[in-house]
Design a protein around this motif. Structure first.
Motif, PDB file in Angstrom:
ATOM      1  N   UNK A  12     125.117 -43.955   1.834  1.00  0.00           N
ATOM      2  CA  UNK A  12     123.785 -44.128   1.286  1.00  0.00           C
ATOM      3  C   UNK A  12     122.723 -43.880   2.363  1.00  0.00           C
ATOM      4  N   UNK A  13     122.988 -44.370   3.567  1.00  0.00           N
ATOM      5  CA  UNK A  13     122.004 -44.207   4.627  1.00  0.00           C
ATOM      6  C   UNK A  13     121.822 -42.748   5.022  1.00  0.00           C
ATOM      7  N   UNK A  14     122.863 -41.939   4.868  1.00  0.00           N
ATOM      8  CA  UNK A  14     122.749 -40.529   5.213  1.00  0.00           C
ATOM      9  C   UNK A  14     121.895 -39.771   4.209  1.00  0.00           C
ATOM     10  N   UNK A  15     121.789 -40.290   2.983  1.00  0.00           N
ATOM     11  CA  UNK A  15     121.008 -39.628   1.944  1.00  0.00           C
ATOM     12  C   UNK A  15     119.512 -39.918   2.042  1.00  0.00           C
ATOM     13  N   UNK A  22     111.387 -38.050 -12.645  1.00  0.00           N
ATOM     14  CA  UNK A  22     112.219 -37.697 -11.489  1.00  0.00           C
ATOM     15  C   UNK A  22     111.762 -38.427 -10.231  1.00  0.00           C
ATOM     16  N   UNK A  23     110.464 -38.476 -10.009  1.00  0.00           N
ATOM     17  CA  UNK A  23     109.946 -39.176  -8.833  1.00  0.00           C
ATOM     18  C   UNK A  23     110.232 -40.673  -8.928  1.00  0.00           C
ATOM     19  N   UNK A  24     110.024 -41.254 -10.103  1.00  0.00           N
ATOM     20  CA  UNK A  24     110.285 -42.686 -10.267  1.00  0.00           C
ATOM     21  C   UNK A  24     111.759 -43.001 -10.053  1.00  0.00           C
ATOM     22  N   UNK A  25     112.647 -42.179 -10.599  1.00  0.00           N
ATOM     23  CA  UNK A  25     114.073 -42.411 -10.426  1.00  0.00           C
ATOM     24  C   UNK A  25     114.466 -42.307  -8.954  1.00  0.00           C
ATOM     25  N   UNK A  26     113.955 -41.320  -8.253  1.00  0.00           N
ATOM     26  CA  UNK A  26     114.298 -41.175  -6.841  1.00  0.00           C
ATOM     27  C   UNK A  26     113.748 -42.324  -5.999  1.00  0.00           C
ATOM     28  N   UNK A  27     112.581 -42.843  -6.374  1.00  0.00           N
ATOM     29  CA  UNK A  27     112.046 -43.988  -5.646  1.00  0.00           C
ATOM     30  C   UNK A  27     112.884 -45.241  -5.887  1.00  0.00           C
ATOM     31  N   UNK A  28     113.384 -45.391  -7.108  1.00  0.00           N
ATOM     32  CA  UNK A  28     114.272 -46.520  -7.384  1.00  0.00           C
ATOM     33  C   UNK A  28     115.571 -46.346  -6.602  1.00  0.00           C
ATOM     34  N   UNK A  29     116.089 -45.121  -6.571  1.00  0.00           N
ATOM     35  CA  UNK A  29     117.312 -44.831  -5.833  1.00  0.00           C
ATOM     36  C   UNK A  29     117.128 -45.086  -4.352  1.00  0.00           C
ATOM     37  N   UNK A  30     115.931 -44.922  -3.871  1.00  0.00           N
ATOM     38  CA  UNK A  30     115.619 -45.075  -2.453  1.00  0.00           C
ATOM     39  C   UNK A  30     115.518 -46.541  -2.052  1.00  0.00           C
ATOM     40  N   UNK A  31     115.504 -47.441  -3.024  1.00  0.00           N
ATOM     41  CA  UNK A  31     115.355 -48.860  -2.692  1.00  0.00           C
ATOM     42  C   UNK A  31     116.562 -49.350  -1.896  1.00  0.00           C
ATOM     43  N   UNK A  32     116.500 -50.568  -1.455  1.00  0.00           N
ATOM     44  CA  UNK A  32     117.525 -51.115  -0.566  1.00  0.00           C
ATOM     45  C   UNK A  32     118.755 -51.634  -1.299  1.00  0.00           C
ATOM     46  N   UNK A  33     118.858 -51.347  -2.573  1.00  0.00           N
ATOM     47  CA  UNK A  33     120.044 -51.788  -3.313  1.00  0.00           C
ATOM     48  C   UNK A  33     121.272 -51.019  -2.818  1.00  0.00           C
ATOM     49  N   UNK A  34     122.382 -51.697  -2.763  1.00  0.00           N
ATOM     50  CA  UNK A  34     123.614 -51.048  -2.332  1.00  0.00           C
ATOM     51  C   UNK A  34     124.174 -50.143  -3.420  1.00  0.00           C
ATOM     52  N   UNK A  35     124.043 -50.569  -4.651  1.00  0.00           N
ATOM     53  CA  UNK A  35     124.584 -49.796  -5.758  1.00  0.00           C
ATOM     54  C   UNK A  35     123.575 -49.803  -6.898  1.00  0.00           C
ATOM     55  N   UNK A  36     123.320 -48.649  -7.471  1.00  0.00           N
ATOM     56  CA  UNK A  36     122.369 -48.560  -8.555  1.00  0.00           C
ATOM     57  C   UNK A  36     123.014 -49.050  -9.845  1.00  0.00           C
ATOM     58  N   UNK A  57     113.944 -38.637   0.909  1.00  0.00           N
ATOM     59  CA  UNK A  57     112.531 -38.705   1.295  1.00  0.00           C
ATOM     60  C   UNK A  57     111.889 -37.318   1.236  1.00  0.00           C
ATOM     61  N   UNK A  58     112.593 -36.306   1.732  1.00  0.00           N
ATOM     62  CA  UNK A  58     112.058 -34.943   1.678  1.00  0.00           C
ATOM     63  C   UNK A  58     111.987 -34.438   0.246  1.00  0.00           C
ATOM     64  N   UNK A  59     112.967 -34.799  -0.569  1.00  0.00           N
ATOM     65  CA  UNK A  59     112.967 -34.391  -1.969  1.00  0.00           C
ATOM     66  C   UNK A  59     111.793 -35.015  -2.726  1.00  0.00           C
ATOM     67  N   UNK A  60     111.532 -36.284  -2.485  1.00  0.00           N
ATOM     68  CA  UNK A  60     110.396 -36.959  -3.123  1.00  0.00           C
ATOM     69  C   UNK A  60     109.089 -36.314  -2.681  1.00  0.00           C
TER      70      UNK A  60
END
Length: 82
Positions: free
Chosen positions: A1-4, A47-61, A9-12
């Motif tokens: 997850x940390x590698x992504x 798409x932006x909202x989903x990626x921002x949620x994915x970017x949160x500190x949760x371990x698993x979506x 960030x660049x994709x957003x």
């Protein structure tokens, strides 16, 4: 997850810039009907909202978030081509 995280960030950032360019080109160069424009806006926003949620500190979506994004993406695609 940390590698992504740097890639996401660049994709957003790229999505935000492309949405802004789309907004600037829309009145003068891009000739689309209003429903298609709304579908593109919906696609960018979801798409932006989903990626921002994915970017949160949760371990698993949670699976419901993935399902919700898939449904909303399908709605955007259907409204674009319908």
């Amino acid at each position: 997850m940390e590698k992504l995280k740097p890639f996401i960030n660049k994709l957003i950032s790229g999505l935000c810039v492309s949405w802004a360019v789309f907004q600037l080109l829309l009145p003068s160069f891009i000739l689309l009907d209003s429903i298609t424009i709304r579908a593109f806006h919906l696609g960018f926003a979801i798409s932006i909202a989903f990626l921002l949620i994915f970017q949160s500190d949760q371990k698993k979506m949670p699976k419901y978030q993935v399902l919700l994004h898939a449904i909303l993406f399908c709605v955007a695609v259907i409204s674009t081509f319908y």
